[in-house]
Enzyme design. Structure first.
Site, PDB file in Angstrom:
ATOM      1  N   HIS A  83       1.319  -1.316   0.432  1.00 22.21           N
ATOM      2  CA  HIS A  83       0.170  -0.250   0.147  1.00 22.21           C
ATOM      3  C   HIS A  83       0.881   1.533   0.176  1.00 22.21           C
ATOM      4  O   HIS A  83       1.935   1.132   0.502  1.00 22.21           O
ATOM      5  CB  HIS A  83      -0.842  -0.121   1.361  1.00 22.21           C
ATOM      6  N   SER A  84       0.545   2.189  -0.875  1.00 19.71           N
ATOM      7  CA  SER A  84       1.183   3.704  -0.482  1.00 19.71           C
ATOM      8  C   SER A  84       1.473   4.190   0.717  1.00 19.71           C
ATOM      9  O   SER A  84       0.704   4.121   1.345  1.00 19.71           O
ATOM     10  CB  SER A  84       0.423   4.894  -1.429  1.00 19.71           C
TER      11      SER A  84
END
Length: 209
Positions: A83-84
């Site tokens: 995930h960012s």
């Protein structure tokens, strides 16, 4: 000179839990070398189920060399799991669409590259390899290790996160073994020289015809 057939998925008669997985993997983004085997009494042919979050749109590859030994429960986490972390929230709003797609992260924010395993690598029971990691030729990954960073050739790593416990041989021996690269020999030559490949006499191995 006789040697096991690398195209036979189950080279040990009556023992299907060992599989030469180059013959059973169908995903073009998973590349496996000859004689690399997966040992699993439940379903040794279905190695692909151990490669998680491997979404085609990410484009990342799992590349494994020849003569690797993969124990039961070894798991590869691919880039689709990331995930960012650039903003305040890591929640993947954008994947659900319906107005939220405007915040889909770019691939660069979560892409760590291909996962690469060299030749003659032993991956122990229940080990986990994280995205974008490279594991060098001849390395050993201990049972239940979580590999979060690159592993040098002929290193033994263990723990969570994994760390180098020690190198299997002195640096000059490792350099020589990488130069010899016996795994790239013709099969007849490998078969003639098995005693030297599994032995520990560097000069004898280096001089093999």
């Amino acid at each position: 000179m006789p040697y096991p057939d690398p195209t036979n998925p189950h080279p040990m008669p009556g023992f299907p839990q060992v599989c030469f997985i180059k013959n059973t993997v169908s995903n073009p983004h998973i590349i496996i070398g000859d004689y690399t085997y997966y040992d699993d009494p439940e379903d040794s042919e279905n190695f692909e189920r151990r490669v998680l979050y491997h979404y085609p749109f990410m484009g990342d590859k799992l590349i494994m060399g020849k003569f690797c030994a993969i124990a039961r429960g070894v798991t590869f986490i691919m880039n689709g799991a990331n995930h960012s972390m650039a903003g305040f929230s890591t929640y993947p709003f954008g994947i659900f669409g319906q107005g939220w797609e405007r915040v889909v992260p770019t691939a660069e924010e979560s892409y760590k590259g291909d996962t690469v395993v060299g030749n003659d690598v032993w991956l122990g029971y229940d080990a986990t390899v994280m995205p974008g990691v490279s594991i060098g030729h001849g390395a050993i990954v201990a049972a239940k290790a979580v590999v979060t960073r690159d592993v040098p050739p002929y290193a033994i790593v263990g723990g969570n996160p994994s760390r180098v416990i020690h190198l299997r041989f002195p640096e000059e021996v490792i350099e020589a073994l990488l130069e010899i690269a016996w795994w790239d020999w013709e099969l007849d030559k490998i078969t003639r020289n098995l005693e030297y490949i599994v032995g520990a006499d560097l000069e004898a191995l280096r001089s093999r015809p």
